[in-house]
Design a protein around this motif. Structure first.
Motif, mmCIF file in Angstrom:
data_model
loop_
_atom_site.group_PDB
_atom_site.id
_atom_site.type_symbol
_atom_site.label_atom_id
_atom_site.label_comp_id
_atom_site.label_asym_id
_atom_site.label_seq_id
_atom_site.Cartn_x
_atom_site.Cartn_y
_atom_site.Cartn_z
ATOM 1 N N VAL A 164 0.851 -1.189 0.000
ATOM 2 C CA VAL A 164 0.000 0.000 0.000
ATOM 3 C C VAL A 164 0.887 1.239 0.000
ATOM 4 N N ARG A 165 0.517 2.230 -0.789
ATOM 5 C CA ARG A 165 1.273 3.480 -0.819
ATOM 6 C C ARG A 165 0.615 4.477 0.133
ATOM 7 N N SER A 166 1.359 4.932 1.102
ATOM 8 C CA SER A 166 0.820 5.778 2.172
ATOM 9 C C SER A 166 0.190 7.057 1.655
ATOM 10 N N TYR A 167 0.840 7.709 0.709
ATOM 11 C CA TYR A 167 0.299 8.980 0.216
ATOM 12 C C TYR A 167 -1.006 8.773 -0.534
ATOM 13 N N LEU A 168 -1.067 7.724 -1.346
ATOM 14 C CA LEU A 168 -2.269 7.492 -2.151
ATOM 15 C C LEU A 168 -3.493 7.246 -1.280
ATOM 16 N N ILE A 169 -3.393 6.300 -0.327
ATOM 17 C CA ILE A 169 -4.588 5.978 0.462
ATOM 18 C C ILE A 169 -5.023 7.152 1.340
ATOM 19 N N THR A 170 -4.085 7.930 1.854
ATOM 20 C CA THR A 170 -4.465 9.066 2.696
ATOM 21 C C THR A 170 -5.013 10.210 1.854
ATOM 22 N N ASP A 171 -4.419 10.464 0.689
ATOM 23 C CA ASP A 171 -4.894 11.549 -0.167
ATOM 24 C C ASP A 171 -6.287 11.256 -0.696
ATOM 25 N N TYR A 172 -6.502 10.038 -1.218
ATOM 26 C CA TYR A 172 -7.832 9.664 -1.709
ATOM 27 C C TYR A 172 -8.858 9.667 -0.569
ATOM 28 N N SER A 173 -8.430 9.255 0.618
ATOM 29 C CA SER A 173 -9.344 9.234 1.769
ATOM 30 C C SER A 173 -9.799 10.648 2.133
ATOM 31 N N LYS A 174 -8.882 11.590 2.115
ATOM 32 C CA LYS A 174 -9.236 12.983 2.412
ATOM 33 C C LYS A 174 -10.202 13.526 1.363
ATOM 34 N N GLN A 175 -9.941 13.193 0.106
ATOM 35 C CA GLN A 175 -10.814 13.663 -0.972
ATOM 36 C C GLN A 175 -12.246 13.165 -0.797
ATOM 37 N N GLN A 176 -12.405 11.961 -0.249
ATOM 38 C CA GLN A 176 -13.728 11.361 -0.109
ATOM 39 C C GLN A 176 -14.296 11.486 1.307
ATOM 40 N N GLY A 177 -13.661 12.302 2.135
ATOM 41 C CA GLY A 177 -14.193 12.563 3.471
ATOM 42 C C GLY A 177 -14.085 11.406 4.433
ATOM 43 N N VAL A 178 -13.094 10.533 4.242
ATOM 44 C CA VAL A 178 -12.926 9.365 5.095
ATOM 45 C C VAL A 178 -12.316 9.761 6.439
ATOM 46 N N GLU A 179 -12.860 9.187 7.521
ATOM 47 C CA GLU A 179 -12.367 9.484 8.870
ATOM 48 C C GLU A 179 -11.623 8.309 9.500
ATOM 49 N N TYR A 180 -11.801 7.117 8.934
ATOM 50 C CA TYR A 180 -11.084 5.933 9.400
ATOM 51 C C TYR A 180 -10.497 5.195 8.208
ATOM 52 N N ILE A 181 -9.293 4.702 8.365
ATOM 53 C CA ILE A 181 -8.688 3.777 7.403
ATOM 54 C C ILE A 181 -8.419 2.470 8.139
ATOM 55 N N VAL A 182 -8.936 1.372 7.611
ATOM 56 C CA VAL A 182 -8.732 0.057 8.219
ATOM 57 C C VAL A 182 -7.902 -0.787 7.265
ATOM 58 N N LEU A 183 -6.742 -1.207 7.718
ATOM 59 C CA LEU A 183 -5.844 -2.041 6.917
ATOM 60 C C LEU A 183 -5.649 -3.400 7.574
ATOM 61 N N ARG A 184 -5.393 -4.405 6.772
ATOM 62 C CA ARG A 184 -5.044 -5.708 7.326
ATOM 63 C C ARG A 184 -3.708 -5.570 8.056
ATOM 64 N N ALA A 185 -3.652 -6.083 9.264
ATOM 65 C CA ALA A 185 -2.421 -5.989 10.041
ATOM 66 C C ALA A 185 -1.285 -6.677 9.285
ATOM 67 N N GLY A 186 -0.142 -6.031 9.267
ATOM 68 C CA GLY A 186 1.006 -6.597 8.570
ATOM 69 C C GLY A 186 1.102 -6.175 7.123
ATOM 70 N N THR A 187 0.138 -5.377 6.646
ATOM 71 C CA THR A 187 0.196 -4.900 5.267
ATOM 72 C C THR A 187 1.407 -3.987 5.087
ATOM 73 N N PRO A 188 2.291 -4.283 4.153
ATOM 74 C CA PRO A 188 3.441 -3.405 3.941
ATOM 75 C C PRO A 188 2.999 -2.052 3.377
ATOM 76 N N VAL A 189 3.514 -0.982 3.961
ATOM 77 C CA VAL A 189 3.187 0.374 3.543
ATOM 78 C C VAL A 189 4.463 1.039 3.055
ATOM 79 N N VAL A 190 4.435 1.569 1.838
ATOM 80 C CA VAL A 190 5.614 2.231 1.286
ATOM 81 C C VAL A 190 5.290 3.681 0.965
#
Length: 281
Positions: free
Chosen positions: A202-228
């Motif tokens: 998972v790319r940290s900037y992408l998921i957070t940027d898209y989440s902000k655009q769509q008004g997301v307040e929680y991000i839930v990831l599978r534990a152990g998911t590699p984040v780059v």
């Protein structure tokens, strides 16, 4: 049009699967066509069923349906207009009513029941059917995560892994999702946030940027998911909240309830939690 006919034949074959139900229905309709005399019954169980099937295979209708108000993924639902269960049950009852003795009628019912069972498959053998873990008949992990996301007296918006999409709002309708079940079906949805969430890593900037655009307040990831990325997730205003049932939950720092939630889960944070962030240049 030849291609459309081939498509409808494929859809019809997939709709029937390995069951003989469609053949049984066809036999029941044929029998009622010959033996049934009442006009209202013939209209419902013979003419309607035949008309729907003929319309389903008619290339022009199939083309219009799949290109304008349905698609090939759900075109089979046209066949739902055929009352299959009622047709088979009525035809069987009519056949049995014409058998002379009670013993012969019972034998006929047993034989047909066994034949019907044999023609299908046991639903509990399906890999998607699992033993219920609770009274809600939902995965326990979904309930645990939903309880963590819940904020009393208001709605929240979250983005969750694909395996939770079909369940989480059944348990808590106050949790709104950035995308729903349609994201799981190819051709139904084109949501870049879903693609970013399901990427590995998972790319940290992408998921957070898209989440902000769509008004997301929680991000839930599978534990152990590699984040780059250039920075970890918490540098983009999403702070790690807690881990529940192998799911990491992040909360948007600017959410109205963020401070209260962080305080609630502060004591539950594991100081030895392993960070799977991989920095990139």
């Amino acid at each position: 049009m030849d291609n459309m006919l081939h498509t409808t034949l494929t859809i019809y074959k997939n709709y029937g699967g390995g069951s003989m139900m469609t053949m049984i229905v066809a036999a029941a309709v044929l029998y009622l066509w010959i033996a049934e005399e009442r006009k209202e019954i013939r209209l419902l169980f013979v003419h309607l069923a035949t008309g729907v099937v003929a319309l389903f295979f008619f290339p022009l209708f199939a083309y219009i349906a799949t290109h304008f108000f349905l698609d090939e993924q759900v075109y089979y639902r046209v066949l739902w207009l055929v009352p299959m269960g009622m047709i088979v049950a009525y035809a069987l009852a009519k056949v049995i009513s014409q058998i002379g003795t009670r013993r012969q009628r019972i034998v006929m019912i047993l034989v047909f029941s066994l034949f019907l069972i044999k023609s299908g498959s046991l639903v509990y053998r399906n890999e998607l059917v699992t033993k219920a873990e609770n009274l809600y008949h939902l995965p326990a992990s979904v309930i645990s995560v939903a309880d963590a996301l819940h904020v009393e007296g208001r709605d929240v918006k979250a983005v969750v892994p694909g395996e939770m999409l079909q369940f989480i709002r059944q348990y808590d309708a106050s949790i709104h999702l950035a995308y729903g079940r349609e994201a799981l079906v190819e051709g139904w949805s084109n949501n870049p946030l879903y693609d970013a969430m399901e990427a590995n890593p998972v790319r940290s900037y992408l998921i957070t940027d898209y989440s902000k655009q769509q008004g997301v307040e929680y991000i839930v990831l599978r534990a152990g998911t590699p984040v780059v990325g250039t920075n970890p997730i918490d540098k983009y205003e999403f702070s790690y909240l807690t881990t529940i049932d192998n799911y990491d939950i992040y909360i948007y720092d600017r959410a109205e309830f963020a401070a209260e939630k962080k305080k609630e889960y502060e004591s539950l944070i594991d100081p030895e939690r392993e960070d799977y962030y991989i920095p990139t240049e």
